[in-house]
Scaffold this motif. Structure first.
Motif, PDB file in Angstrom:
ATOM      1  N   ILE A 276      63.954  42.970  37.555  1.00 58.53           N
ATOM      2  CA  ILE A 276      63.294  43.809  38.563  1.00 58.53           C
ATOM      3  C   ILE A 276      62.177  44.624  37.913  1.00 58.53           C
ATOM      4  O   ILE A 276      61.071  44.743  38.458  1.00 58.53           O
ATOM      5  CB  ILE A 276      64.315  44.744  39.254  1.00 58.53           C
ATOM      6  CG1 ILE A 276      65.270  43.936  40.142  1.00 58.53           C
ATOM      7  CG2 ILE A 276      63.607  45.806  40.098  1.00 58.53           C
ATOM      8  CD1 ILE A 276      66.415  44.755  40.724  1.00 58.53           C
ATOM      9  N   GLY A 280      58.140  44.557  38.316  1.00 58.08           N
ATOM     10  CA  GLY A 280      57.404  45.772  38.652  1.00 58.08           C
ATOM     11  C   GLY A 280      56.296  46.088  37.673  1.00 58.08           C
ATOM     12  O   GLY A 280      55.632  47.125  37.804  1.00 58.08           O
ATOM     13  N   LYS A 335      58.200  54.158  41.172  1.00 60.93           N
ATOM     14  CA  LYS A 335      57.632  53.959  39.826  1.00 60.93           C
ATOM     15  C   LYS A 335      57.204  55.303  39.222  1.00 60.93           C
ATOM     16  O   LYS A 335      56.024  55.544  38.971  1.00 60.93           O
ATOM     17  CB  LYS A 335      56.456  52.983  39.873  1.00 60.93           C
ATOM     18  CG  LYS A 335      56.230  52.252  38.564  1.00 60.93           C
ATOM     19  CD  LYS A 335      55.232  51.122  38.721  1.00 60.93           C
ATOM     20  CE  LYS A 335      55.090  50.358  37.410  1.00 60.93           C
ATOM     21  NZ  LYS A 335      54.143  49.228  37.531  1.00 60.93           N
ATOM     22  N   LEU A 404      58.405  46.771  44.555  1.00 58.63           N
ATOM     23  CA  LEU A 404      59.406  47.432  43.713  1.00 58.63           C
ATOM     24  C   LEU A 404      60.211  48.452  44.508  1.00 58.63           C
ATOM     25  O   LEU A 404      61.440  48.527  44.383  1.00 58.63           O
ATOM     26  CB  LEU A 404      58.709  48.124  42.531  1.00 58.63           C
ATOM     27  CG  LEU A 404      59.633  48.807  41.512  1.00 58.63           C
ATOM     28  CD1 LEU A 404      60.455  47.774  40.758  1.00 58.63           C
ATOM     29  CD2 LEU A 404      58.821  49.654  40.538  1.00 58.63           C
ATOM     30  N   ASN A 407      62.797  46.792  46.674  1.00 56.11           N
ATOM     31  CA  ASN A 407      63.898  46.274  45.853  1.00 56.11           C
ATOM     32  C   ASN A 407      64.944  47.357  45.592  1.00 56.11           C
ATOM     33  O   ASN A 407      66.146  47.127  45.730  1.00 56.11           O
ATOM     34  CB  ASN A 407      63.365  45.755  44.513  1.00 56.11           C
ATOM     35  CG  ASN A 407      62.763  44.367  44.621  1.00 56.11           C
ATOM     36  OD1 ASN A 407      63.121  43.592  45.498  1.00 56.11           O
ATOM     37  ND2 ASN A 407      61.830  44.051  43.728  1.00 56.11           N
TER      38      ASN A 407
END
Length: 442
Positions: A276, A280, A335, A404, A407
């Protein structure tokens, strides 16, 4: 002269050399459980490249060990209530470690998958029984703490697997990581000598051995002043049916759901977090370190969760942890910067993987000793449906190339369901906990 029951003495015994020895051996088994299960998340990028495996197929390969654990928990785990926990634990460890060792020689996807399944079968038989054994032999006031310390070694094993992968795979290939999974075989002579049997089981089957075990737990005890009578059970029903009688049905069903959601997050993250993070935009080396960070948090969460559970109770601790898991996973999806990223990974590990230790302790305390292995085995087995879904759904999620943030939102949804499930284990849980410890006061 009024004689105290052996179980009462065990429940009120001070922590001593016996308990630390029991904790050591059960924790060692748990460490290799974490290593054997999580090592797949570290080797899967190499396997996908070497064998040209698509993400969905890789997800099902990752689920093979969890299918095995489900099978082992249902078929092997409950046998301990009839033949003893010690025999099942030792036999299951031999089976799991041998299968892990042979996994190093897998030559294609089918052989690898079968060996992962067999490894899971052994672990599925062992883990519920070391949880039940620890609950049987721990002092009542330290039961949650000792159980969660033991279960925290799952995260230490997971962390070691990521570090081993970083050090060994570039030099020796992915195969070498599975050779380490066979190391428990070297410890078997010492396990055979020092791992004890459950006191409630010995009271029913071998009172002389129960007297010897009591001397190991409390060396100063006067056996002549102890009653070794078998606790009277209130039901002659088979252990499995008793999970749904005596007011346990609702709690059992929602415990199973809570286990499933917890295991979905645990195995989904441990299998797919590196991929993942790579998707990203992070490099693979950093992504493996994220897995280490996640499991450092998991270790702290398991230890802290046990401490909180002994003071607040398991149920409030579980609800708090699942809520923090939802928040931390959603935050990872935006992020964040390096500091916040690592803090959120630590919290996510503490409140997903770390929560697994608390929910095992919670389950063990809901049932009396004579059905405890069956109860924990079935919680674990049904929960494995969620564990199986974690790697499989993670592979499907990655194949869809989602953003991302989405997810991580998907990873957080099981936490919301788990909060509801644990909340639905109502005040009856307190009465069931008293039932689980009642033999110690009879």
């Amino acid at each position: 002269m009024i004689r105290k029951n052996a179980l009462e003495i065990v429940g009120s015994a001070p922590l001593g050399k016996f308990h630390y020895g029991l904790l050591f051996w059960c924790s060692l088994i748990m460490l290799f459980d974490g290593y054997d299960l999580v090592i797949y998340g570290s080797v899967v990028p190499r396997l996908m490249e070497q064998w040209s495996i698509p993400p969905v197929q890789a997800g099902w390969m990752g689920s093979a060990a969890l299918f095995g654990m489900m099978f082992g928990a249902v078929v092997i785990g409950p046998l301990a209530d009839r033949v003893g926990r010690r025999k099942i634990i030792l036999g299951a460890i031999v089976f799991a470690s041998t299968s892990a060792l042979v996994n190093a020689f897998a030559w294609d996807v089918p052989s690898f998958t079968v060996l992962r399944f067999l490894t899971g079968v052994g672990l599925g038989g062992a883990i519920p029984n070391i949880v039940a054994l620890m609950s049987d032999l721990s002092p009542t006031t330290r039961r949650s703490t000792l159980t969660t310390i033991m279960l925290s070694f799952y995260s230490i094993g997971a962390m070691i697997s990521a570090l081993v992968a970083m050090l060994i795979i570039p030099k020796f290939g992915w195969e070498a990581t599975f050779l380490i999974g066979g190391l428990p075989l070297l410890c078997l002579p010492w396990m055979y000598r020092y791992l004890p049997e459950s006191m409630p089981y010995l009271l029913a089957k071998d009172k002389a051995a129960a007297s010897v075990l009591l001397k190991r737990i409390v060396p100063s005890v006067d056996s002549a002043a102890v009653s070794f009578e078998t606790p009277v059970t209130t039901s002659s029903s088979p252990p499995l049916s008793r999970l749904f009688t005596e007011g346990r049905a609702v709690g059992t069903v929602f415990l199973w759901l809570g286990f499933g959601m917890c295991l979905l997050m645990v195995y989904g993250l441990n299998t797919w977090l590196p991929k993942i993070m790579v998707a990203g935009g992070y490099p693979l080396g950093s992504s493996l370190m994220f897995l280490v960070t996640l499991n450092i948090g998991a270790t702290a969460g398991a230890l802290g969760g046990g401490w909180l559970a002994d003071r607040w109770g398991c149920k409030p601790t579980l609800i708090l942890f699942f809520a923090l898991a939802v928040v931390s996973l959603c935050t990872l999806g935006i992020k964040p910067g390096p500091v916040l990223l690592n803090v959120m990974l630590l919290i996510a590990g503490a409140t997903t993987i770390g929560t697994l230790a608390v929910i095992h302790a919670f389950a063990a305390q809901q049932y009396p000793s004579e059905i405890r292995s069956t109860a924990v085995s079935w919680c674990s087995a049904i929960g494995r449906f969620g564990g199986v879904a974690g790697p499989a759904l993670g592979g499907l999620m990655l194949s869809m190339n989602l953003p991302l943030q989405l997810n991580f939102i998907c990873c957080a949804i099981p936490g919301l369901i788990a909060i509801i499930a644990i909340a639905m284990v109502r005040s009856r849980a307190r009465r069931l906990n008293q039932t689980a410890t009642q033999p110690a006061h009879s």
